[in-house]
Design an enzyme around this catalytic site. Structure first.
Site, short mmCIF file in Angstrom:
data_model
loop_
_atom_site.label_atom_id
_atom_site.label_comp_id
_atom_site.label_asym_id
_atom_site.label_seq_id
_atom_site.Cartn_x
_atom_site.Cartn_y
_atom_site.Cartn_z
N ASP A 289 29.03 -13.01 10.64
CA ASP A 289 28.98 -13.58 9.53
C ASP A 289 27.42 -13.64 8.81
O ASP A 289 26.87 -14.53 7.95
CB ASP A 289 29.28 -15.28 9.40
CG ASP A 289 28.58 -15.81 10.49
OD1 ASP A 289 27.80 -15.25 11.32
OD2 ASP A 289 28.79 -17.29 10.82
N HIS B 91 8.11 10.50 4.96
CA HIS B 91 8.91 9.01 5.09
C HIS B 91 8.58 8.28 6.30
O HIS B 91 9.57 7.44 6.71
CB HIS B 91 10.42 9.32 4.47
CG HIS B 91 10.41 9.55 3.20
ND1 HIS B 91 11.55 10.00 2.68
CD2 HIS B 91 9.50 9.53 2.11
CE1 HIS B 91 11.21 10.20 1.42
NE2 HIS B 91 10.12 9.74 1.07
N ASP C 16 1.26 3.25 2.98
CA ASP C 16 1.90 3.44 1.61
C ASP C 16 2.94 2.03 1.67
O ASP C 16 3.82 2.29 2.02
CB ASP C 16 2.72 4.86 1.67
CG ASP C 16 3.57 4.97 0.33
OD1 ASP C 16 3.64 4.19 -0.59
OD2 ASP C 16 4.12 5.93 0.09
N ASP D 37 3.43 0.06 -5.86
CA ASP D 37 3.62 1.27 -4.94
C ASP D 37 2.27 1.92 -4.77
O ASP D 37 1.70 2.50 -5.66
CB ASP D 37 4.52 2.29 -5.50
CG ASP D 37 4.83 3.49 -4.57
OD1 ASP D 37 4.55 3.49 -3.46
OD2 ASP D 37 5.62 4.31 -5.16
N HIS E 218 4.95 17.32 -2.17
CA HIS E 218 6.18 16.38 -2.95
C HIS E 218 5.28 16.37 -4.35
O HIS E 218 4.42 17.07 -4.62
CB HIS E 218 5.86 14.98 -2.31
CG HIS E 218 4.68 14.62 -2.01
ND1 HIS E 218 3.76 13.81 -2.94
CD2 HIS E 218 3.84 14.42 -1.01
CE1 HIS E 218 2.81 13.31 -2.71
NE2 HIS E 218 2.85 13.57 -1.27
N HIS F 267 6.23 9.41 -10.07
CA HIS F 267 7.38 9.11 -10.30
C HIS F 267 7.57 7.93 -11.19
O HIS F 267 6.49 7.09 -11.13
CB HIS F 267 8.56 8.64 -9.32
CG HIS F 267 7.94 7.94 -8.14
ND1 HIS F 267 7.98 6.48 -8.31
CD2 HIS F 267 7.24 8.18 -7.08
CE1 HIS F 267 7.21 5.83 -7.17
NE2 HIS F 267 6.92 6.75 -6.56
N HIS G 89 11.35 3.85 -7.31
CA HIS G 89 11.66 5.24 -7.72
C HIS G 89 12.47 4.93 -8.96
O HIS G 89 13.88 4.75 -8.84
CB HIS G 89 12.41 6.03 -6.96
CG HIS G 89 11.60 6.62 -5.91
ND1 HIS G 89 11.75 7.36 -4.97
CD2 HIS G 89 10.06 6.35 -5.64
CE1 HIS G 89 10.74 7.71 -4.06
NE2 HIS G 89 9.95 7.20 -4.72
N GLU H 32 0.11 10.00 -7.30
CA GLU H 32 -0.14 9.94 -5.83
C GLU H 32 -0.17 11.39 -5.05
O GLU H 32 0.82 11.92 -4.46
CB GLU H 32 1.20 9.27 -5.21
CG GLU H 32 2.49 9.65 -5.55
CD GLU H 32 3.64 9.06 -5.06
OE1 GLU H 32 3.75 8.72 -3.79
OE2 GLU H 32 4.60 8.43 -5.51
N TYR I 291 -1.21 17.36 3.78
CA TYR I 291 -0.63 17.07 5.03
C TYR I 291 -0.74 18.36 5.73
O TYR I 291 -0.22 19.39 5.54
CB TYR I 291 0.80 16.66 4.97
CG TYR I 291 1.00 15.78 3.88
CD1 TYR I 291 0.74 14.13 4.09
CD2 TYR I 291 1.21 15.90 2.65
CE1 TYR I 291 0.90 13.38 3.24
CE2 TYR I 291 1.28 15.03 1.47
CZ TYR I 291 1.26 13.65 1.89
OH TYR I 291 1.22 12.71 0.91
N ARG J 137 -2.89 10.55 1.58
CA ARG J 137 -2.23 10.30 0.23
C ARG J 137 -2.89 9.22 -0.29
O ARG J 137 -3.36 8.51 0.31
CB ARG J 137 -0.71 10.12 0.22
CG ARG J 137 -0.20 9.81 -1.05
CD ARG J 137 1.59 9.85 -0.85
NE ARG J 137 2.12 8.92 -0.15
CZ ARG J 137 2.41 9.18 1.09
NH1 ARG J 137 2.52 10.53 1.47
NH2 ARG J 137 3.07 8.17 1.81
N GLU K 264 -2.40 6.79 -3.65
CA GLU K 264 -1.34 6.59 -4.75
C GLU K 264 -2.04 5.25 -5.56
O GLU K 264 -2.12 4.23 -5.00
CB GLU K 264 -0.13 6.36 -3.94
CG GLU K 264 1.02 5.83 -4.96
CD GLU K 264 2.47 5.73 -4.42
OE1 GLU K 264 2.53 5.37 -3.20
OE2 GLU K 264 3.29 5.98 -4.97
N1 GLY Z 1 6.63 5.03 -1.74
C1 GLY Z 1 7.49 5.69 -2.12
C2 GLY Z 1 6.77 6.51 -2.89
O1 GLY Z 1 5.80 6.64 -2.92
O2 GLY Z 1 7.11 7.46 -3.45
MN MN Z 2 5.15 6.45 -5.11
MN MN Z 3 4.28 4.98 -2.19
#
Ligand code: GLY
Ligand code: MN
Ligand code: MN
Length: 464
Positions: free
Chosen positions: A39, A246, A263, A274, A357, A361, A368, A411, A415, A432, A434
């Protein structure tokens, strides 16, 4: 909810209703409660589309909106016994005055009332592919309408994806949304500052510092300032873990001499922030760490400079890639011998070995966030190219033109995994940086700079 707030949601419902088309109707459910075991449920988080139109955070709720602007809410009925266990429910009696909807019923009446609401409608809109099982529920209601056609009822002849309309609306944030996002960003920036300071202080005191110690600092600062939870799983990555894009905060030791990549951002009143910062655990960058850091920072500045109304969504990414690629040659991570010129390395995506990457975004209710990355008026302009790495044929469409009120992250990162190509001094460094940017007419407003980004400023902060 104050009447000023009620009108924010009423205004959005009116703007949506005006786009549905004559005789149409829209159905928007909130999220489902996800059982964890027995539950015990996972913490409930409302559906973003539903919240955008109602500001209502209870589970088991639905909004039905007609093209004439008439809104009907289905919500949990008042229930003394359940409310003792789970908390006070708004209930359908109070919903019209509190939420500004025109009518409200118990969710127990949904299956009986929905076919009536769908009768004699031309089109039914609902968010496609967002809620498992929703399609078959809509089918069930439509079958009930069809069962009445011999009595003269008309059934909707088409179904359309409501996400298409709501995604466009959510992409440009209104003043209320920007206010919440600025506050969320400020809390998250404070959390990063707190984690940086704690890291250096613990190391100075000779304590065993683990990733989870810094994760705890983030949670503390989020909750301390009223944010409900992290907007996504926080990344706290010590040393080589930063090269796992990730990675989630775990138990790895944070050692003197290593970098830490965090992050993390809170969700405040339904809106995400973010932020990523990368800092030296002991508060002093080594030479190679600083060289890579300064390069990522310069590439971020180039992206920031390229972010303004009228630019394309891809412009910041392209600016980043150019600066990073030039720097990778200067630092010996790419070589003329192996990779040719800067232009060659960009065209052949050689930088991808270190930067795999995109530079940003959309950001909003979801980290996202929704919204097309293609300019709607130009979606028919398709060009083809062959990807130099995979050999795949990629269809490109012109990227979205940025407009004031859109919010995106900026961002860039680098790496460096151990390899024959990379000088050993850079191995296992992951960086990174961001920030969250609101597009303005002349540029962008960075709403996350309450945590420093300059290498000297980070060192100064960690010395204090
Ligand atoms: N924290 C997820 C990204 O930076 O996209
Ligand atoms: Mn991000
Ligand atoms: Mn992020």
């Amino acid at each position: 909810m104050t009447s000023a707030m009620t009108s924010v949601y009423a205004d959005r419902r009116a703007r949506l209703a005006a786009q549905l088309g004559e005789g149409a109707i829209a159905i928007v459910p909130t999220a489902q409660v996800m059982p964890r075991n027995r539950d015990n449920d996972f913490p409930f988080r409302h559906d973003s589309y539903f919240y955008y139109l109602t500001g209502f955070t209870e589970p088991a709720a639905w909004l039905v909106l007609g093209a004439d602007g008439h809104s009907t809410l289905f919500c949990q009925p008042k229930d003394v016994e359940r409310e003792i266990w789970d908390g006070i429910r708004l209930g359908p009696e109070a919903a019209p005055a509190t939420l500004g909807v025109d009518a409200a019923y118990s969710v127990d009446e949904l299956n009986q009332r929905l076919p009536q609401l769908l009768e004699n409608r031309s089109v039914v809109w609902w968010p496609f592919a967002t809620h498992p099982g929703l399609e078959s529920r809509v089918d069930g209601w439509l079958q009930k309408v069809r069962a009445r056609v011999r009595y003269g009822a008309l059934a909707p002849e088409s179904q359309r994806d409501l996400c298409a309309l709501l995604d466009e609306m959510r992409l440009v944030k209104d003043a209320h949304e920007l206010d919440v996002m600025r506050r969320a960003a400020r809390i998250s920036a404070g959390a990063h500052v707190r984690a940086m300071r704690r890291c250096a202080a613990m190391l100075r005191a000779g304590q065993d510092v683990r990733e989870y110690h810094l994760d705890a600092e983030l949670w503390h600062e989020f909750r301390q300032h009223g944010a409900q939870f992290p907007a996504y799983g926080s990344i706290v990555a010590a040393g080589a873990n930063a090269c796992v894009l990730h990675y989630r905060a775990d138990a790895a030791p944070i050692r003197d001499g290593e970098l830490v990549l965090i992050d993390a951002g809170c969700e405040l009143d339904g809106y995400a922030s973010d932020i990523t910062r990368t800092f030296p655990a002991n508060g002093r960058f080594t030479g190679p760490q600083r060289a890579l850091y300064e390069l990522v920072l310069a590439s971020q500045q180039a992206a920031i400079d390229a972010t303004r109304a009228g630019a394309r969504f891809t412009d910041p990414h392209e600016a980043t890639v150019r600066v990073l690629t030039e720097g990778l040659f200067e630092l010996g991570l790419l070589t003329r011998q192996a990779h040719g010129s800067v232009e060659d390395a960009i065209a052949n995506r050689h930088y991808f070995a270190y930067y795999m990457h995109r530079t940003g975004h959309w950001l909003g209710m979801d980290v996202h966030d929704c919204g097309s990355y293609v300019e709607p008026a130009e979606r028919g302009q398709v060009s083809e190219r062959r990807d130099p790495l995979s050999g795949e044929i990629i269809k490109d469409r012109p990227a979205r033109v940025l407009r004031p009120g859109m919010v995106l992250t900026i961002e860039p990162g680098l790496y460096v995994r151990p390899s024959a190509q990379a000088p050993e001094a850079f191995w296992n460094i992951g960086i990174r940086i961001e920030d969250d940017a609101v597009v303005t007419a002349s540029g962008c407003e960075l709403i996350t700079r309450d945590v420093p980004v300059d290498a000297d400023a980070i060192e100064a902060l960690m010395r204090d």
